[in-house]
Design a protein around this motif. Sequence first.
Motif, PDB file in Angstrom:
ATOM      1  N   PRO A 124      20.008 -20.571  63.221  1.00 16.61           N
ATOM      2  CA  PRO A 124      19.743 -22.114  63.098  1.00 16.61           C
ATOM      3  C   PRO A 124      18.426 -22.615  63.926  1.00 16.61           C
ATOM      4  O   PRO A 124      17.929 -23.428  63.642  1.00 16.61           O
ATOM      5  CB  PRO A 124      21.010 -22.387  63.561  1.00 16.61           C
ATOM      6  N   GLY A 125      18.336 -21.801  64.924  1.00 17.69           N
ATOM      7  CA  GLY A 125      17.270 -22.113  66.093  1.00 17.69           C
ATOM      8  C   GLY A 125      16.007 -22.232  65.461  1.00 17.69           C
ATOM      9  O   GLY A 125      14.977 -23.053  65.902  1.00 17.69           O
ATOM     10  N   VAL A 126      15.645 -21.847  64.341  1.00 16.68           N
ATOM     11  CA  VAL A 126      14.405 -21.772  63.786  1.00 16.68           C
ATOM     12  C   VAL A 126      13.961 -23.007  62.981  1.00 16.68           C
ATOM     13  O   VAL A 126      12.823 -23.308  62.514  1.00 16.68           O
ATOM     14  CB  VAL A 126      13.824 -20.603  62.906  1.00 16.68           C
ATOM     15  N   TYR A 127      15.276 -23.733  62.660  1.00 12.63           N
ATOM     16  CA  TYR A 127      15.047 -24.954  61.828  1.00 12.63           C
ATOM     17  C   TYR A 127      14.749 -26.204  62.633  1.00 12.63           C
ATOM     18  O   TYR A 127      15.446 -26.216  63.593  1.00 12.63           O
ATOM     19  CB  TYR A 127      16.079 -25.171  60.821  1.00 12.63           C
TER      20      TYR A 127
ATOM     21  N   ALA B 195      22.859 -28.912  60.892  1.00 14.77           N
ATOM     22  CA  ALA B 195      22.070 -29.014  59.923  1.00 14.77           C
ATOM     23  C   ALA B 195      22.327 -28.079  58.974  1.00 14.77           C
ATOM     24  O   ALA B 195      22.293 -28.368  57.767  1.00 14.77           O
ATOM     25  CB  ALA B 195      20.739 -29.165  60.283  1.00 14.77           C
ATOM     26  N   LEU B 196      22.561 -26.673  59.119  1.00 10.23           N
ATOM     27  CA  LEU B 196      22.619 -25.574  58.333  1.00 10.23           C
ATOM     28  C   LEU B 196      23.886 -25.633  57.612  1.00 10.23           C
ATOM     29  O   LEU B 196      24.198 -24.918  56.501  1.00 10.23           O
ATOM     30  CB  LEU B 196      22.328 -24.296  58.910  1.00 10.23           C
ATOM     31  N   GLU B 197      24.789 -26.359  58.154  1.00  8.48           N
ATOM     32  CA  GLU B 197      26.232 -26.346  57.604  1.00  8.48           C
ATOM     33  C   GLU B 197      26.669 -27.581  56.728  1.00  8.48           C
ATOM     34  O   GLU B 197      27.585 -27.774  55.941  1.00  8.48           O
ATOM     35  CB  GLU B 197      27.379 -26.202  58.933  1.00  8.48           C
ATOM     36  N   ASP B 198      25.476 -28.616  56.747  1.00  8.41           N
ATOM     37  CA  ASP B 198      25.563 -29.840  56.004  1.00  8.41           C
ATOM     38  C   ASP B 198      25.613 -29.307  54.475  1.00  8.41           C
ATOM     39  O   ASP B 198      24.837 -28.697  53.983  1.00  8.41           O
ATOM     40  CB  ASP B 198      24.658 -30.650  56.109  1.00  8.41           C
ATOM     41  N   SER B 199      26.541 -30.076  53.843  1.00  8.47           N
ATOM     42  CA  SER B 199      26.695 -29.763  52.171  1.00  8.47           C
ATOM     43  C   SER B 199      25.869 -30.697  51.467  1.00  8.47           C
ATOM     44  O   SER B 199      25.525 -31.823  51.946  1.00  8.47           O
ATOM     45  CB  SER B 199      28.146 -29.870  51.874  1.00  8.47           C
ATOM     46  N   TRP B 200      25.381 -30.180  50.491  1.00  2.55           N
ATOM     47  CA  TRP B 200      24.281 -31.050  49.509  1.00  2.55           C
ATOM     48  C   TRP B 200      25.018 -31.162  48.199  1.00  2.55           C
ATOM     49  O   TRP B 200      25.466 -30.157  47.687  1.00  2.55           O
ATOM     50  CB  TRP B 200      23.075 -30.467  49.449  1.00  2.55           C
ATOM     51  N   ALA B 201      24.954 -32.343  47.553  1.00  2.00           N
ATOM     52  CA  ALA B 201      25.784 -32.419  46.380  1.00  2.00           C
ATOM     53  C   ALA B 201      24.702 -33.830  45.575  1.00  2.00           C
ATOM     54  O   ALA B 201      24.418 -34.663  46.168  1.00  2.00           O
ATOM     55  CB  ALA B 201      27.086 -32.987  46.419  1.00  2.00           C
ATOM     56  N   LEU B 202      24.782 -33.560  44.359  1.00  2.00           N
ATOM     57  CA  LEU B 202      23.567 -34.384  43.369  1.00  2.00           C
ATOM     58  C   LEU B 202      24.796 -35.574  43.137  1.00  2.00           C
ATOM     59  O   LEU B 202      25.975 -35.294  42.819  1.00  2.00           O
ATOM     60  CB  LEU B 202      23.407 -33.923  42.160  1.00  2.00           C
ATOM     61  N   GLU B 203      24.296 -36.764  43.359  1.00  5.18           N
ATOM     62  CA  GLU B 203      24.863 -38.055  43.016  1.00  5.18           C
ATOM     63  C   GLU B 203      25.333 -37.970  41.580  1.00  5.18           C
ATOM     64  O   GLU B 203      26.282 -38.691  41.108  1.00  5.18           O
ATOM     65  CB  GLU B 203      24.364 -39.262  43.260  1.00  5.18           C
ATOM     66  N   HIS B 204      24.466 -37.908  40.809  1.00  3.72           N
ATOM     67  CA  HIS B 204      24.783 -37.553  39.222  1.00  3.72           C
ATOM     68  C   HIS B 204      24.405 -36.125  38.728  1.00  3.72           C
ATOM     69  O   HIS B 204      23.205 -35.774  38.990  1.00  3.72           O
ATOM     70  CB  HIS B 204      23.736 -38.431  38.402  1.00  3.72           C
TER      71      HIS B 204
END
Length: 67
Positions: free
Chosen positions: A16-19, A48-57
């Motif tokens: 994670p330290g590289v981001y 930041a690396l554990e943050d989930s991403w999901a599309l709204e649609h």
Amino acid sequence: MLERDGTLRQAALKRPGVYKSGLHFQYKAQLYHVGLVTARGTDDKADALEDSWALEHPVGAVEPERS
């Protein structure tokens, strides 16, 4: 991340330290504000690396079968 010969050091990507979380947060915030993702993200470097991403649609929704 890259060796002198151009090969990628994949193990380094797991640290994670590289981001830079600021960039991660700003990018995700912009995608949120234009309506592409469901959450703004975090500006905490450790999370930041554990943050989930999901599309709204969701893309490629299945159409109902016709009878």
